[in-house]
Design an enzyme around this catalytic site. Structure first.
Site, PDB file in Angstrom:
ATOM      1  N   GLU A 321       0.863  -1.200   0.000  1.00  0.00           N
ATOM      2  CA  GLU A 321       0.000   0.000   0.000  1.00  0.00           C
ATOM      3  C   GLU A 321       0.892   1.241   0.000  1.00  0.00           C
ATOM      4  OE1 GLU A 321      -3.721  -1.763   2.471  1.00  0.00           O
ATOM      5  OE2 GLU A 321      -2.058  -1.159   3.733  1.00  0.00           O
ATOM      6  N   CYS A 417     -10.442   0.071   7.620  1.00  0.00           N
ATOM      7  CA  CYS A 417      -9.871   1.337   8.116  1.00  0.00           C
ATOM      8  C   CYS A 417     -10.525   2.558   7.485  1.00  0.00           C
ATOM      9  CB  CYS A 417      -8.379   1.356   7.851  1.00  0.00           C
ATOM     10  SG  CYS A 417      -7.935   0.949   6.154  1.00  0.00           S
TER      11      CYS A 417
HETATM   12  O1  FUB Z   1      -2.754  -0.925   9.320  1.00  0.00           O
HETATM   13  C1  FUB Z   1      -3.897  -0.164   9.652  1.00  0.00           C
HETATM   14  C2  FUB Z   1      -4.549   0.334   8.390  1.00  0.00           C
HETATM   15  O2  FUB Z   1      -4.950  -0.756   7.599  1.00  0.00           O
HETATM   16  C3  FUB Z   1      -3.649   1.127   7.483  1.00  0.00           C
HETATM   17  O3  FUB Z   1      -3.538   2.454   7.806  1.00  0.00           O
HETATM   18  C4  FUB Z   1      -4.283   0.907   6.164  1.00  0.00           C
HETATM   19  O4  FUB Z   1      -3.461   1.226   5.090  1.00  0.00           O
HETATM   20  C5  FUB Z   1      -4.631  -0.547   6.229  1.00  0.00           C
HETATM   21  O5  FUB Z   1      -3.532  -1.330   5.905  1.00  0.00           O
HETATM   22 ZN    ZN Z   2      -7.998   2.882   4.908  1.00  0.00          ZN
END
Ligand code: FUB
Ligand code: ZN
Length: 647
Positions: A321, A417
């Protein structure tokens, strides 16, 4: 210095109403596992827990009210905290008893789930208490603590109750007992930055400087020993607390490969990077720490000048990501996570707290009016995690490399999230409209608001009314002026031919308006259609343009323009036209002439042809604001469209 701003703009009120009436109750049901929905995996991977949320249930188990196992990601608690923050923000906008009851239930549950020493993380409480704070590369314990703190601050501001602030302060006390440079303490930070930001908010409501110091400590310890996380796991194995083998920990992904002062470019997981950078900018502003500010500015430049999508998205790849490299901005495999743009919004706001630069304000606007609100459907019950600039539904279905690029918004995700992050952000937009610096007032956003500003010990009231139809107009009325006051109004880059009803001076992208008594100012301007081109090194956008009018970036959807959008070419600059749509509501669309390549008969069954003669048909192209896409049907979408050469 107090500032109290209320947004009164119909555009944003639409969103705050959807959030209060649809999204908050919906998310409440999901978190309680009562919603009749299918939960999607955010990408194709067997390990993603997507049967249910279980987030409230985890808290009940940790509180001893239920028996069972933890379910979901290690950070499942944060979904509840973000929900609570959005409920509190929404309550602050419009108090209502039902919301208060819902919040009370969750607050009591959190109080009950907290350990006597202040610790709170349902996964480790239920499944692995022996590993508390011992697997920081992945544990998210302080990330969740951060979201708990942010929720407690919002809850306190909205209700005046300090019940949750007490939980937060007790947890922070526990954290301070466990973390620090002193012998025997944990000398490192959480793998996912968040607490650094939250501690600043806790400082703002408690006035306790120790919280800023702790935030700074977490920022500065990061990356000092890049092996910190591996050593933690190694020690667990040696002590028999966990089994081997040692995982390979990518410290770049965590931005822990070197100290923040030495990080020259934005790398790794995009959300983590911008949460960290936002906290750096906050600490820099509170401590007037130029070194820290310069470090944040370097990361800012690395993003905005080279790794930033026209829609305000960041993160070019699903792998980690993450950011990739300069000018690598693919449109159909990118990540552009909603949370990452929310983090960038925080970062931009925090940079503005250090000093006013129109570029920070522009980023606030671009992220907000494009990627962030693209993250939710207009029904308030469907969400994007990833916000593409080009979609072909068949590719999303058939190409494993695009399984994260959804052509329509799912109801919920295994990793949820983004949905509650949108809710808490859009209910706190009053924080992004203005700034006060050296007793001058700055207006950054072109939106209707009412605000009270404490300037030099007296209260000044501002009201801004805006219009963005054929022409742009903003009317600013100022009351309560007792001495010379300067108001700076951002002149958006998307406006032109500005005219002013009173004398103003243009300075660094803002109109400087100086008054000695109550007064009002009208600014009028044109809102041309902008045709953006990318830097030539952005490989995916050569020969293409992206359209913008006002703060909105536009896109073509199959629904209005039929399929194979890549065969369309824009022949002229489109014109703005008011559109009323049953599902989308009223908005300004763009319409213009285009041509479309005809797949003529010479192609027959051939895949390749030498000297193929292109023939075109004339077509009308209809563009809609990007944030509205995927609210009608499932189909193709593109932001960057071919342009006729020399157009
Ligand atoms: O790891 C917590 C959250 O989940 C991150 O901020 C997002 O990118 C997702 O991976
Ligand atoms: Zn998110």
């Amino acid at each position: 210095m107090s500032v109290d701003v209320t947004i009164t703009d119909a555009f944003w009120e639409r969103y705050t109403k959807i959030i209060r009436n649809e999204m908050i109750p919906f998310q409440w049901d999901v978190l309680h596992d009562k919603a009749d929905i299918v939960i999607d995996k955010e990408r194709d991977a067997d390990y993603i827990p997507s049967e249910k949320s279980h987030a409230i249930e985890n808290l009940k188990i940790a509180a001893g009210k239920k028996e069972g196992h933890h379910y979901g990601w290690l950070f499942q608690d944060s979904d509840v905290y973000k929900w609570l923050e959005s409920a509190a923000n929404s309550y602050a906008l419009n108090p209502d008893a039902e919301l208060l009851d819902m919040m009370d239930e969750v607050v009591s549950l959190i109080v009950d789930a907290q350990e006597d020493d202040g610790y709170l993380s349902t996964y480790y409480q239920i499944e692995a208490p022996e590993l508390r704070f011992r697997r920081l590369f992945e544990s998210h314990e302080l990330y969740c603590a951060g979201h708990l703190i942010e929720a407690s601050v919002a809850h306190y501001k909205a209700t005046g109750s300090d019940k949750l602030i007490e939980v937060s302060e007790k947890f922070v006390k526990c954290i301070k007992e466990n973390f620090g440079s002193e012998e025997g303490k944990i000398n490192g930070a959480d793998g996912h930055q968040e607490i650094e930001l939250a501690l600043i908010k806790l400082y703002e409501v408690t006035g306790k400087k120790e919280y800023v110091d702790l935030s700074q400590w977490f920022l500065e310890i990061r990356g000092v020993d890049p092996d910190f996380y591996t050593k933690q796991v190694q020690e667990n194995i040696e002590k028999g607390l966990s089994e081997g083998p040692l995982p390979r920990i990518d410290t770049t992904y965590l931005q822990a490969h070197k100290p923040v002062f030495e990080q020259e470019e934005p790398v790794g997981h995009a959300v983590r990077l911008v949460y960290m950078a936002a906290a750096m900018a906050e600490v820099a502003s509170i401590h007037e720490d130029d070194n820290m500010f310069q470090a944040a500015q370097r990361l800012w430049n690395g993003i905005i000048k080279k790794r930033y999508y026209i829609t305000g998205g960041i993160g070019s790849t699903v792998h980690g990501e993450a950011f990739t490299f300069d000018y690598d901005l693919p449109n159909d495999t990118m990540y552009c996570e909603t949370c990452a743009s929310i983090g960038l919004l925080f970062f931009a706001r925090s940079m503005l707290n250090n000093h006013i630069d129109v570029e920070y304000a522009e980023v606030i606007e671009r992220t907000l009016y494009n990627t962030i609100i693209s993250g939710m459907a207009l029904d308030g019950k469907h969400f994007f995690y990833v916000n593409p600039l080009e979609v072909n539904p068949k590719a999303s279905r058939k190409d494993p490399g695009k399984s994260h690029v959804k052509p329509s918004r799912p109801s919920w995700f295994g990793c949820a999230c983004c949905p509650p992050n949108i809710a808490r952000t859009l209910t706190s937009l009053n924080n992004y409209v203005t700034s006060v610096k050296n007793n001058n007032i700055y207006i950054h956003l072109f939106t209707d608001f009412e605000g009270d500003f404490d300037i030099n010990g007296h209260s000044i009231h501002l009201s801004q009314i805006t219009e963005l139809k054929d022409l742009g107009r903003t009317t600013l009325a100022v009351e309560g002026v007792k001495e010379e006051t300067i108001i700076y109004i951002r002149l958006p880059e998307w406006g032109s031919s500005f005219s002013f009803s009173k004398e103003t001076t243009i300075k660094d992208g803002y109109a400087e308006y100086s008054i000695k008594e109550d007064d009002s100012l009208v600014i009028e301007f044109d809102i041309p259609v902008l045709m953006w081109e990318s830097h030539p090194l952005v490989r995916d956008n050569r020969g293409k343009v992206a359209l913008q009018r006002g703060p909105f970036v536009y896109c073509l959807e199959e629904e209005d323009n039929s399929s194979h959008l890549h065969l369309s070419t824009l022949l002229e600059k489109p014109k703005a036209q008011s559109i009323e749509d049953e599902k989308l509501g009223e908005f300004v669309g763009l319409k213009g002439k285009g041509k479309k390549l005809v797949i003529n008969q010479s192609w027959g069954n051939k895949l390749y042809q030498v000297d193929a003669k292109d023939t075109f048909e004339e077509i009308d192209l209809t563009f809609i604001p990007y944030h509205l896409w995927a609210n009608r049907s499932v189909g193709e979408m593109i932001v960057w469209v071919n342009r006729e050469e020399g157009m």
